[in-house]
Design an enzyme around this catalytic site. Structure first.
Site, PDB file in Angstrom:
ATOM      1  N   ASP A 103      26.136  16.530  42.544  1.00 59.73           N
ATOM      2  CA  ASP A 103      26.341  15.547  43.765  1.00 59.73           C
ATOM      3  C   ASP A 103      26.265  16.358  45.108  1.00 59.73           C
ATOM      4  O   ASP A 103      27.067  17.165  45.114  1.00 59.73           O
ATOM      5  CB  ASP A 103      27.796  14.935  43.638  1.00 59.73           C
ATOM      6  N   ASP A 326      18.674  13.439  52.598  1.00 62.63           N
ATOM      7  CA  ASP A 326      19.405  13.610  51.419  1.00 62.63           C
ATOM      8  C   ASP A 326      18.714  12.869  50.360  1.00 62.63           C
ATOM      9  O   ASP A 326      17.975  11.753  50.278  1.00 62.63           O
ATOM     10  CB  ASP A 326      20.676  12.527  51.717  1.00 62.63           C
TER      11      ASP A 326
END
Length: 447
Positions: A103, A326
């Site tokens: 993550d 991202d």
């Protein structure tokens, strides 16, 4: 076949671990959640359903970013504990292999630990700190403990043990001790690379929506406690990744390259490498670039979005660092006012198809043809100092044989340069010079 998902994670490094004896170059294997190799792979789910699920996760992730950028209480901003990739590491002495969610939106790595007060079902063995000779609790006044925000840390004063607490928006949570341990990463070459003294969270109270195939979260953000931030000098503060649109539905895996030789080389005039500065902003977890414009064919549209950085009056300031890059977000999210102009230019440029609604209502601009081939415009993204020319797979997603949709959507919050836009690029991060580089590449040949 519908365009496939491949999301990846960023690694960000600073010096906290000794680099003695560690290789300067190695690769790490990741398994996408939708790959047949994934432990949660369900062959009954259609490609379209997988795509729609990824789009929904993009929205959830963008909300999480928005909360973290606009609120001081980070607990309220942690929305969703799922992820796109699983990563295998070993922890402790003797080593125990754990399979956890990678993550980029988290910093502190945590895994389930025995003895459990409350642990969710896990297929693999749960790490037992009492059986490891290298486990060491962090004291409350340590630098590593203080690196957690005030809402994330606590202290067992009677034993002087630093505590962490993470609460996610989907009712998932993890609580436990902050400690150091020996962590080993299985490189793609087959030789594990060990890092003693790695800071992590030993979670003995965990629950919510975590999948039973995962042991916890591997924090890969840019903050000081990120696993990758702790590796810093071991890989010369350089890494790159290549995202293939094929690997989500094949037995291929994604590999991220770490170290001196991982950055795209611009020595040759024909290399096609372009670079743009990373912008330093809070919170450190995210990676900020400056988007100046996007071209549709020959029409260049200046980007009007503000960086999401409210001042004391709650007004957005026009500064650099107006978009987050991202790999954990599928779609690209652009400021709503700019998106109106941009999407109109796209609609005017598409040939052989008419605009239709997305059956799922998730994407704003879809185009359907009869029997003719759909003509799609060339789209170029203009970052500061870097013009990144996108292929059709970077800007459009094929939902059926006769329908494609723009894989960019409007937002009134933080702008995000997502995963689809990065497919089949070698994207390199030089955290010493603070630059991100892009180079077109057939990523399927590099898996």
């Amino acid at each position: 076949m519908a365009t496939q998902i491949l999301l990846c994670f960023f690694l960000f490094f600073s010096v906290t671990l000794s680099s003695s004896g560690h290789p300067k170059n190695f690769s790490v294997e990741l398994i996408h959640r939708d790959s047949p190799l994934s432990p949660i792979y369900n062959p009954q789910i259609t490609v379209t359903d997988r795509l729609n699920a990824a789009f929904l996760r993009s929205v959830s992730r963008s909300r999480r970013f928005n909360h973290q950028l606009s609120q001081t209480d980070l607990q309220s901003g942690l929305i969703g504990a799922d992820g796109e990739f699983f990563m295998s590491i070993t922890i402790g002495t003797p080593p125990i292999k754990v399979f956890a969610i990678a993550d980029t939106g988290s910093d502190l790595t945590w895994v389930q630990c025995k003895p459990c007060q409350q642990c969710y079902k896990e297929n693999g063995p749960i790490f037992d700190k009492k059986k490891s000779s290298t486990y060491k609790s962090e004291p409350c006044d340590s630098r590593n403990c203080q690196a957690l925000s005030s809402t994330e840390r606590g202290c067992d004063e009677s034993n002087n043990i630093c505590k962490y607490r993470y609460s996610y928006g989907d009712q998932s949570f993890s609580k436990g001790d902050v400690a150091t341990e020996t962590v080993s990463i299985d490189s793609a070459s087959g030789s594990p690379v060990s890092f003693p003294g790695t800071v992590f969270g030993c979670g003995y109270n965990n629950g919510g929506t975590f999948d039973e195939t995962g042991s916890g979260i591997i924090g890969l953000g840019g903050g000081h406690l990120s696993l990758i931030s702790q590796l810093g000098s071991s890989i010369s503060k350089k890494f790159s990744y290549c995202l293939s649109h094929k690997s989500a539905t094949t037995n291929g895996t994604s590999v991220i390259n770490l170290g001196t030789n991982s950055i795209p080389s611009s020595l040759s005039k024909d290399s096609g490498v372009v670079s743009t500065p990373l912008v330093d902003k809070e919170p450190l977890t995210y990676y900020y670039l400056t988007l100046e414009a996007i071209s549709v064919g020959k029409k260049k549209i200046p980007y009007t979005g503000s960086s999401y950085n409210p001042n004391d009056d709650g007004i957005l300031s026009e500064t650099s660092g107006n978009i987050i890059i991202d790999s954990g977000t599928t779609l690209t999210l652009l400021e709503a006012g700019f998106f109106d102009k941009f999407s109109s230019a796209v609609e005017e440029s598409v040939t052989g198809a008419k605009r239709v609604s997305d059956p799922q209502g998730l994407l704003s601009h879809c185009f359907k043809s009869g029997s003719a081939e759909i003509g799609l415009p060339e789209i170029t993204v203009h970052f500061t100092g870097a013009d990144v020319r996108l292929s059709p797979i970077n800007a459009f997603v094929k939902l059926s044989e006769d329908m494609v949709c723009l894989s960019m959507v409007p937002t009134t919050e933080v702008a995000i340069y997502g995963n689809f836009a990065q497919m089949d690029f070698l994207v390199g991060y030089d955290l010493e010079t603070r630059t991100v580089s892009f180079q077109h590449m057939d990523c399927s040949a590099n898996l």
